[in-house]
Structure formats: structure tokens, C-alpha cells
Design a protein around this motif. Structure first.
Motif, short mmCIF file in Angstrom:
data_model
loop_
_atom_site.label_atom_id
_atom_site.label_comp_id
_atom_site.label_asym_id
_atom_site.label_seq_id
_atom_site.Cartn_x
_atom_site.Cartn_y
_atom_site.Cartn_z
N VAL A 48 1.05 -1.32 -0.03
CA VAL A 48 -0.15 0.14 -0.12
C VAL A 48 0.89 1.31 -0.01
CG1 VAL A 48 -1.69 1.31 1.18
CG2 VAL A 48 -1.94 -1.27 1.36
N ASP A 49 0.79 1.91 -0.90
CA ASP A 49 1.45 3.38 -1.24
C ASP A 49 0.44 4.46 -1.21
OD1 ASP A 49 3.79 2.20 -1.19
OD2 ASP A 49 3.80 1.49 -3.30
N ILE A 50 0.79 5.58 -0.44
CA ILE A 50 0.11 6.70 -0.43
C ILE A 50 0.70 8.03 -0.60
CG2 ILE A 50 -1.67 7.80 1.28
CD1 ILE A 50 -1.76 5.34 2.69
N MET A 51 -0.11 9.00 -1.54
CA MET A 51 0.53 10.17 -1.63
C MET A 51 -0.65 11.28 -1.00
SD MET A 51 2.13 10.50 -5.56
CE MET A 51 0.79 9.72 -6.10
N MET A 52 -0.23 12.01 0.00
CA MET A 52 -1.29 12.70 0.56
C MET A 52 -0.81 14.20 1.08
SD MET A 52 -4.28 11.59 1.24
CE MET A 52 -4.84 9.96 0.53
N GLY A 53 -1.55 15.35 0.78
CA GLY A 53 -1.27 16.49 0.98
C GLY A 53 -1.22 16.87 2.47
N TYR A 54 -2.06 16.36 3.47
CA TYR A 54 -2.22 16.40 4.71
C TYR A 54 -2.54 14.87 5.46
CZ TYR A 54 -2.05 21.41 3.72
OH TYR A 54 -1.93 22.53 3.39
N PHE A 55 -1.77 14.72 6.68
CA PHE A 55 -1.63 13.35 7.19
C PHE A 55 -2.18 13.48 8.89
CE2 PHE A 55 0.73 10.51 10.00
CZ PHE A 55 0.37 9.30 9.38
N ALA A 56 -2.78 12.72 9.32
CA ALA A 56 -2.91 12.61 10.62
C ALA A 56 -3.31 11.34 11.12
CB ALA A 56 -4.20 13.57 11.19
N SER A 57 -2.38 11.17 12.21
CA SER A 57 -2.47 9.45 12.65
C SER A 57 -3.64 9.06 13.35
CB SER A 57 -1.37 9.21 13.61
OG SER A 57 -1.43 9.87 14.73
N SER A 58 -4.54 10.26 13.48
CA SER A 58 -5.97 9.88 14.10
C SER A 58 -6.78 9.24 12.84
CB SER A 58 -6.57 11.21 14.54
OG SER A 58 -6.55 12.14 13.41
N SER A 59 -6.45 9.42 11.60
CA SER A 59 -7.13 8.77 10.64
C SER A 59 -7.05 7.19 10.65
CB SER A 59 -6.60 9.19 9.30
OG SER A 59 -5.40 8.87 8.99
N PHE A 60 -5.97 6.62 11.34
CA PHE A 60 -5.58 5.29 11.56
C PHE A 60 -7.09 4.42 11.94
CE2 PHE A 60 -1.01 5.66 11.73
CZ PHE A 60 -0.98 5.59 10.48
N ALA A 61 -7.97 5.50 12.91
CA ALA A 61 -9.04 4.79 13.54
C ALA A 61 -10.24 4.63 12.79
CB ALA A 61 -9.53 5.94 14.79
N ALA A 62 -10.09 5.21 11.71
CA ALA A 62 -11.35 5.19 10.62
C ALA A 62 -11.10 3.75 9.68
CB ALA A 62 -11.57 6.39 9.80
N VAL A 63 -9.67 3.56 9.69
CA VAL A 63 -9.45 2.37 8.80
C VAL A 63 -8.82 1.30 9.45
CG1 VAL A 63 -9.39 3.75 6.65
CG2 VAL A 63 -7.24 3.35 8.20
N ALA A 64 -9.32 1.06 10.72
CA ALA A 64 -8.57 0.28 11.56
C ALA A 64 -8.61 -1.22 11.39
CB ALA A 64 -9.09 0.38 13.04
N PRO A 65 -9.85 -1.86 10.87
CA PRO A 65 -9.97 -3.36 10.49
C PRO A 65 -8.99 -3.59 9.26
CG PRO A 65 -12.07 -2.13 10.83
CD PRO A 65 -11.08 -0.96 10.62
N GLY A 66 -9.24 -3.08 8.32
CA GLY A 66 -8.27 -3.17 7.26
C GLY A 66 -6.60 -3.04 7.42
N LEU A 67 -6.29 -1.87 8.23
CA LEU A 67 -4.99 -1.59 8.35
C LEU A 67 -4.40 -2.80 9.31
CD1 LEU A 67 -2.59 0.06 7.89
CD2 LEU A 67 -3.38 1.59 9.77
N ALA A 68 -5.12 -3.29 10.23
CA ALA A 68 -4.61 -4.21 11.07
C ALA A 68 -4.46 -5.73 10.29
CB ALA A 68 -5.76 -4.63 12.37
N THR A 69 -5.35 -5.89 9.42
CA THR A 69 -5.39 -6.90 8.34
C THR A 69 -4.00 -6.82 7.55
OG1 THR A 69 -7.67 -7.29 8.65
CG2 THR A 69 -6.43 -8.61 6.84
N PHE A 70 -4.00 -5.84 7.08
CA PHE A 70 -2.35 -5.34 6.48
C PHE A 70 -1.20 -5.73 7.18
CE2 PHE A 70 0.76 -2.37 4.88
CZ PHE A 70 0.90 -2.93 3.73
#
Length: 724
Positions: A48-70
């Protein structure tokens, strides 16, 4: 729980299976982007590769299930390129050193992979864990007059690729609250989607390699070190001046305080406080003139601690002043030495490019191209690139460097290391000017390598010996020899190896190559280097010191057996002395090395324990007391080691150094039966060579209990061992 368990045990989906039911367009916040795209894509991707203008670690909460599996299933790190603007909490985290992040992560996670609940509830700790474990790799993108503002997710497994792109940042607001739009492209749905994915993938790969003329991309540690990363607040968007400042920091250009200052080309200048024409360092001026008189090619054979780095930079600055522009390449064998060079070079008004720290070949290529561009456009009159010997010997580096039109100077520190075939067989001939630096340029047992060095750099054009340096730019020292004995088991091992060597004596006579014999000789030498009685002797010497006086001390252990260093550390721990080891493990992290050295220099840490890592490169002038448990037969090592201990330091009132040398000899009890073999005599003589070299320049040599008596003892043993 049964639902979660069944999901965990189910076979992993392919990316195509996971995303085929999804739509091609999503409008947030009303469309189910998380359940339809992000969570299944993360959970089924191998990268998984990402290009983002702004980043915040709090966004991990929203994608937690998929990110944990990855994180659980994939080995590749999550790679993210973001703008230099981070939230307050993430800024505080990334600008701390790695030990702080590790402590933060261990508060909750220890070393386990974060679960969905961890990611959702404890995002900052998980952010720290991801960074420390290398599962999240952040790079910082800086543009000159504009914002870095893409919003792209790239997913891939073994067979398929997908890209999610649109207007959504990797922040809680962007993913959950704002009105946003995103397009999902999948390479199995048609040529248009495939083109979009390839185009975005190419853009990411270019940025990951370091960027281009319009966008500079830095590794996170380098961005932090250059002060490029900043706190992002939604009510204070960066203006053009701020972006220009960050761009200049990223490219190591002057701050754009005033237009006339910014337009002045960067150039080297000799610091006004340096006096290299008279006084204790007048030899530096002599060396400069000697190198210039030799056509600006040659070797400066200068004692460790006499200022080789400063001398080389004075030469470079004077050469720059006589030329339209100059590219200086400094090569060194070890990372600590490379970093030390960078610190010294900054005194001359330029910010060097540390090619060892920028990344792989593509990132180095970008830095080289930018250095050449700054020279062509008049932004700089001098560029200094610092790199490892390994990089200097690569075809890629030499092709790119050779293509630059400016005149070039190579400064090779500890140049004796370049006598190996990798350099000697294909030296970079495009350097107009060449300077080799070494206290010991002669390669012991390698005449061909020495000749190759001199053929490339030129002959030694200036010599400043340790004898000349002591009492001038180096401090005096007292030398103490302590003879120690082998234990019965060590004597038995020595004798057994001696008998095996005896059966191979004909190979020694014939000077025939024999890996088997070489191994036997190394093992027998190791018996001496690791003799257990050295630890007892060290304990006695330590106990004889007043604990309050035991400051700024160094203990050298062998690099051939880690158990000796462990025994030394155990001895110091038992006496509750404050110490820290400094080996390759510690020097791999510059922040960690700096913390250790700072504590040592301030006297908080009393003793450093080390192996060969301090032989070349690390400058610690505060050392005033040293214990040598092991020295090899390589003359260069102990010559450099001694010079490193003799650096002056008025801050701690250092008047001289004390060196304690623990010397183990072959078991002399066998002499009564028969003479020792030739190699045993050679070992005695090699110890004699070192002891005499240390003793002859010491303050206390002729004292009643001084080292001259030890020299006489060794001479007698060497003579007594002669057969017949």
C-alpha cells in the motif's frame, strides 16, 4: 467475537475479489467508502502506497480493521509521502528521537502488531509503534511556491492493482466529515483505469526516489534534522514565503531573509578564528602549501588529532577562490566519520550533502544532479558531497559525477582503506585534484595496494608525525605496561594449536598460502587477545582508582570475541560504575551516539567500553584514561588508537593522558623443554614493537617503574627464545 474470529481465520481475499463489488465513484460523507473500498483493499493488499497533502495519525481509527489485517498479513511497509505540515501531536512524535517513540509505543503495544482496537483507540501510540518497527515509512515532500496536495491510495497484490484518488486527505476530517469525492480505478476494468493507475504509480515511484526539480522529497529523519517538518493548524495556511523557506531548508540553501542575501552564491570561506600559519597548528599551513606545490595532488601523512580535516578544507577553500567553481567529494570508510566530516565542513560556510543519509542510488542521483544544477545556475560556487568509500567505488556514482562539468576535488580520508581492488582496479580518473589523508598510508603486507594508492593520489607531499604533534597540538601521555599470564586451560589450548601449527611448518618456510594454517594462527592469537586473566587485571586496575577520579575513561576490548566486552561490562556493573558501550550497534543511530557522547563528555557516564568502532572517526577529546585489553598486529590500528587518545581538551583540564596496556605473552613454561616456534617469537616481537612504539614517546619512559623496563623484559624474552 465469533464474527471477528471467522474473519481472521478465513483465507485472504485477492484485491480483485475485494474491490470488484465496489463503485467507481464515491462522494463523502454519505457513500460507504470505508466498508466498500478502504477496509477491504487494505486487508487484501500486499503493498500500500499513499500520496497525501495532509496526514494525521488519528485517521488510522477510521481504517483500523483493514489496516490491522494489512499489518498482520503483509510484509511490506505502509509507504506514505506527505507535505511537511503535520498535526500538533504527530509533529511532537516525529520530531522526537527513536528512543522516545519506542518508549511511547511500549506503553501499550510492547512489540506486538497493533489490533483493530489498538489502532482505533490508541492512534498516537500505534503511530509511534509503526514508525519504530518500520511498518510505516513517512517521507516529506516540499514544493517551492505551492502546496504538495495529491490524494492518492495505491493498492497492489500479486495479480492486480487499484488506485483511489480524488479530494480526500488522510485526516479524520477528510475521511469522515468533509464533503469529498474520490474515484476508484482498477486495472481489470479497462484501459482508462489501467492508464490512471500506471500514471499515478510512476508519480509515486519518482517521488519516493527523491522527487524532481519542482518537488523535493526527504526521508523523515533528514526532514526533521533540516527543520523542514512543521505543525499544521487549519487556521494558518502556509504562504509563499513560508514555502520558500522550507524549500531552501530542504535543499540546504540560505534562508530567504533578504533578496540580496539569497542571491549571493554559496561558497566556502576559511573561518576567521583559524590560525593555520603560526602557533600549535602551523603545520596545517605547511601542509596546505606543500599540497599546492605538488600540483594539488598528493598524500598528507598527518598524525591522528593534528587536524587533517581542517587542513583539507582550507585547501579546498583556497582552490575554490582560484576557480570559477568547485565540487568537493569527501570519502570516508565509516558512517561516524562521515557525520563528523559534515560537522566540520559546516564551519566553512557550506552545508554538505551527506550521500550516505539520503537513501539509495536514485536519491543519490537526485542530490548529485541538484548540486550540478546549483553550480550551473550560479546559486553556488562550491558544492561538497560526503559519502562512503563503498559509494565512491560504484559505477553509478562515478558515471553521474563524471558527467558534471565543474572542476572536482576528491578528498579521501583514511585513504589507506582505498588500496583494495575495488578502487585500485577502476579509480575515478575524472577528479582534477586529489588529496589522500592518513596517519599511516602504507598498507601493511600489501605493497601492491600502497603502490596503487600512490599512483592515483601522488606521493606523500607532507608528513607530520605523532612525535612532532605530541606537546604541540596533541597532549603528552604516560604509558603503563601490565603483563598477564594465561590460565592452565588457555596454556593447554595454546600448546595444542602450536602442535598443529608445527605440522604445517613447511608451509611457513615455503611461504605457501594455506587457509587452514591461517585459521590456526588466528585462533592462537585469539587465545592471547581474550585471555581471561585480563579481566582480573583490569579489575585490579579499576579498584586501584579513586572512584571519583574515574572519569573520561575508555576500555578497548577485542573485536574478535563479544564475550570479552560482555565480561568488561559485567565487571563495571558489579562495581556500580556508570558506563556505556559504544559499538557498531550504537553508532548506527546518530541521535543515540550523540546522547552517549554528550553524557560521557559531561562526566555523567564515567567509562566508555568499545571495540574497533573508535579506531577511525569518532572524535572524543575528553578521554584522558585508557585501558587496552586487546591490540592486533596491525600497526595502523594501534598508531591511530593512540593518536585518538591524545587530543587536547582544556574544558576538563586535561594535562596528559594515561594509557594502560595489558600484554599477554605465549606460555614461557615451554621454553625449558624446547624453543618456541618462529611464529611464537614473531608474536613476542610484535608485542615488543607496539610496547616500544608507545614507550619511546611517553613522558614516563625512563622512570624507575616506567615502560622502558617492560621493553627490556620483552627484548630478553625474544632473545631467549631464539633456538640453539
Amino acid at each position: 467475537m465469533p464474527v471477528q474470529e471467522s474473519r481472521r481465520n478465513a483465507p485472504p481475499q485477492t484485491l480483485k475479489d475485494a474491490l470488484s463489488p465496489a463503485d467507481s465513484l464515491y462522494v463523502l460523507p454519505k457513500d460507504p467508502l470505508f466498508s466498500h473500498v478502504l477496509v477491504p483493499a487494505l486487508g487484501s493488499s500486499t503493498s500500500v502506497d499513499i500520496m497525501m497533502g495532509y496526514f494525521a495519525s488519528s485517521s488510522f481509527a477510521a481504517v483500523a480493521p483493514g489496516l490491522a489485517t494489512f499489518l498482520r498479513n503483509a510484509r511490506a511497509p505502509l509507504r506514505v509521502v506527505v507535505s511537511p505540515f503535520l498535526t500538533d501531536t504527530d509533529f511532537d512524535a516525529v520530531t522526537q528521537d527513536e528512543s522516545y517513540l519506542a518508549d511511547l509505543a511500549r506503553q501499550l503495544l510492547v512489540d506486538e502488531t497493533p489490533t483493530e482496537q489498538d489502532l482505533a483507540r490508541h492512534t498516537l501510540e500505534c503511530f509511534a509503534w509503526l514508525l519504530v518497527q518500520g511498518r510505516l515509512v513517512l517521507k516529506i515532500a516540499v514544493m517551492r511556491h505551492a502546496l504538495f496536495h495529491p490524494k492518492v491510495w495505491l493498492f497492489r497484490d500479486a495479480d492486480s492493482s487499484a488506485a483511489l484518488h480524488g479530494s480526500t486527505n488522510l485526516t479524520k476530517s477528510g475521511l469522515v466529515l468533509n464533503r469529498e469525492q474520490l474515484t476508484l480505478s482498477r486495472d481489470w476494468t479497462g484501459e482508462e483505469s489501467t492508464y490512471a493507475i500506471i500514471r499515478l504509480r510512476t508519480e509515486f515511484d519518482d517521488l519516493w526516489a527523491g522527487g524532481d526539480d519542482d518537488c523535493c522529497v526527504l526521508d523523515l529523519p533528514e526532514a526533521v534534522a533540516r527543520n523542514v517538518v512543521e505543525t499544521y493548524k487549519t487556521d494558518t495556511m502556509p504562504d509563499e514565503a513560508r514555502l520558500q523557506t522550507l524549500w531552501n531548508r530542504a535543499h540546504k540553501l540560505p534562508e530567504p531573509v533578504a533578496r540580496e542575501e539569497f542571491s549571493r552564491p554559496a561558497a566556502m570561506s576559511i573561518p576567521s578564528h583559524l590560525n593555520y600559519e603560526s602557533g600549535d597548528f602551523a603545520h596545517q599551513g605547511e601542509a596546505v602549501r606543500a599540497w599546492e606545490a605538488a600540483g594539488r595532488r598528493g598524500i598528507l601523512e598527518m598524525a591522528t588529532g593534528s587536524g587533517k580535516t581542517i587542513t583539507a578544507m582550507i585547501c579546498a577553500a583556497r582552490l575554490q577562490d582560484q576557480r570559477n567553481g568547485l565540487i568537493v567529494v569527501v570519502s570516508a570508510p565509516y558512517r561516524p566519520l562521515i557525520e563528523q566530516w559534515c560537522d566540520e565542513i559546516r564551519q566553512f560556510g557550506v552545508d554538505p550533502v551527506n550521500l550516505t543519509a539520503v537513501g539509495g542510488p536514485r536519491a543519490r542521483a537526485r542530490e548529485i544532479a541538484q548540486a550540478g544544477r546549483r553550480m550551473r545556475t550560479g546559486l553556488s560556487r562550491a558544492e561538497v558531497l560526503v559519502l562512503s568509500n563503498d559509494t565512491l567505488c560504484t559505477d553509478d556514482f562515478n558515471q553521474r559525477m563524471g558527467a558534471l562539468s565543474a572542476e572536482k576535488l576528491l578528498v579521501a580520508d583514511e585513504c589507506h582503506n582505498l588500496g583494495a581492488d575495488s578502487f585500485a582496479t577502476n579509480p575515478p580518473e575524472y577528479f582534477d585534484y586529489r588529496m589522500g589523508l592518513s596517519a599511516t598510508p602504507e598498507r601493511q603486507y600489501d605493497d601492491a595496494g600502497t603502490q596503487a594508492l600512490r599512483a592515483y593520489f601522488g606521493d606523500t607531499c607532507f608528513t607530520f608525525t605523532l612525535e612532532q604533534a605530541i606537546g604541540n597540538c596533541l597532549t603528552e601521555y604516560d604509558y603503563h605496561v601490565h603483563f598477564v599470564e594465561l590460565s592452565p586451560s588457555e596454556m593447554e589450548e595454546w600448546n595444542d594449536l602450536t602442535r598443529q601449527i608445527g605440522t604445517q611448518a613447511w608451509r611457513l618456510e615455503a611461504k605457501a598460502d594455506s587457509p587452514y594454517l591461517d585459521n590456526l594462527l588466528r585462533r592462537r592469537r585469539l587465545v592471547l587477545e581474550t585471555a581471561s586473566s585480563k579481566i582480573d587485571a583490569l579489575a585490579s586496575l579499576i579498584d586501584a582508582q579513586n572512584p571519583r577520579d574515574l572519569r573520561h575513561a575508555l576500555i578497548y576490548a577485542t573485536d574478535k570475541d563479544p564475550e570479552q566486552l560482555e565480561a568488561v561490562n559485567g565487571l563495571l556493573s558489579a562495581r556500580r560504575l556508570l558506563f556505556h558501550q559504544l559499538t557498531q550497534d550504537e553508532t548506527a543511530s546518530r541521535p543515540r551516539t550523540n546522547r552517549i557522547l554528550s553524557s560521557f563528555q559531561e562526566g555523567v557516564i564515567q567509562i566508555l567500553t568499545a571495540k574497533r568502532v573508535l579506531d577511525e572517526g569518532v572524535n572524543i577529546p575528553q578521554i584522558r584514561l585508557a585501558y587496552l585489553l586487546a591490540s592486533t598486529t596491525v600497526r595502523r590500528q594501534w598508531v591511530q588508537r593512540r593518536g585518538r587518545l591524545l587530543r587536547t581538551c582544556s574544558v576538563i583540564g586535561k594535562t596528559h593522558a594515561d594509557i594502560h596496556d595489558l600484554v599477554v605473552l605465549p606460555p614461557l613454561a615451554t621454553v625449558s623443554d624446547q624453543p618456541l616456534d618462529r611464529d611464537a617469537r614473531r608474536l613476542v616481537r610484535s608485542e615488543l614493537d607496539r610496547v616500544w612504539e608507545f614507550a619511546r614517546l611517553s613522558r614516563n619512559g625512563p622512570a624507575p617503574d616506567g615502560p622502558y623496563r617492560a621493553v627490556e623484559h620483552l627484548q630478553k624474552l625474544a632473545n631467549d627464545m631464539e633456538p640453539g
